[in-house]
Scaffold this active site. Sequence first.
Site, PDB file in Angstrom:
ATOM      1  N   SER A 128      -1.042   7.166  24.234  1.00 15.64           N
ATOM      2  CA  SER A 128      -2.114   8.582  24.539  1.00 15.64           C
ATOM      3  C   SER A 128      -2.420   8.685  25.848  1.00 15.64           C
ATOM      4  CB  SER A 128      -3.358   8.274  23.531  1.00 15.64           C
ATOM      5  OG  SER A 128      -4.192   9.305  23.454  1.00 15.64           O
ATOM      6  N   HIS A 170       0.191  12.707  21.035  1.00 13.14           N
ATOM      7  CA  HIS A 170      -0.433  13.202  19.596  1.00 13.14           C
ATOM      8  C   HIS A 170       0.000  14.610  19.197  1.00 13.14           C
ATOM      9  CE1 HIS A 170      -3.658   9.961  19.788  1.00 13.14           C
ATOM     10  NE2 HIS A 170      -3.721  10.143  21.018  1.00 13.14           N
ATOM     11  N   GLU A 197       2.500  10.956  17.177  1.00 13.49           N
ATOM     12  CA  GLU A 197       1.864   9.568  16.986  1.00 13.49           C
ATOM     13  C   GLU A 197       2.646   8.476  16.508  1.00 13.49           C
ATOM     14  OE1 GLU A 197      -1.720  10.611  14.755  1.00 13.49           O
ATOM     15  OE2 GLU A 197      -2.830  11.630  16.319  1.00 13.49           O
TER      16      GLU A 197
END
Length: 270
Positions: A128, A170, A197
């Site tokens: 992330s 994401h 993801e």
Amino acid sequence: MSAGQLLIIGGAEEKIHDGEVLSKFVELAGDKNSRIGILPTASEIPDDVSSDYIHTFKQLGVVRVEVINVATRECAEDPSIMELIDSLSAVFITGGDQSRLSELIGGTKLHETLMEKWKKGMVLAGTSAGASIMAKQMIVAADTKLNDDKLTVKLGTGFGFLDHVLIDQHFSQRARFDRLLSAIADNTEIIGIGIDENTAILVHDNKFKVYGEHQVLVMDGKSSNYVNVKVSENGSEELTISGFQLHTLTKGYSFDLANRKLILEKGIQE
């Protein structure tokens, strides 16, 4: 000696004993005999985030897991932190806010040490926010004004392990195609990489391979022959683009970042 491998994760990776992405990180770090460091600075709840990863890595058989506690720039200059980094075989950078990583660590002795260790072969991973920080530039904000649908993408400075690349995470799950496209339209020399993801790319020697559940999108504007941004009457920006190349890769496929081409499964390039 060549630089170490970078495992760049799109976020929300499975934290289970047989999760493919984190198992790959443990393997790269040297399996159960490794000493892994967790850098949770991006998160505003670093203790909770660290606890989750400590539990997961121990499930995967790693005995020695250390937390690199850096809450201020002063911490990032502390010689004891550099000693800890020297003792590790790999470092895992957690999610949160990539701007916190840049503000608290960018340009510090810790940043220098991570760069030096990586150049000497240390394995680095990031998920992330920890994925976005890997490149020289990163997306720090993308806002759409409610009244005019104008998308504004703001770039910041990352750690610089990769150059001429912009990483978004994401990717499919948070519908980030438009913001990556907008960023690459303004910076056509840079390759945009959107990672889903529970999916990761393993980068080494200007090539990467895909691991995990979903897909990776590569956006290349270098060969574009037309990019125009038109501002409509209500102030929104509309893009007209021609000649961009898009590649989507799933598990097992590889990509050559230097030549901007898919690497076929048998290693033969067309």
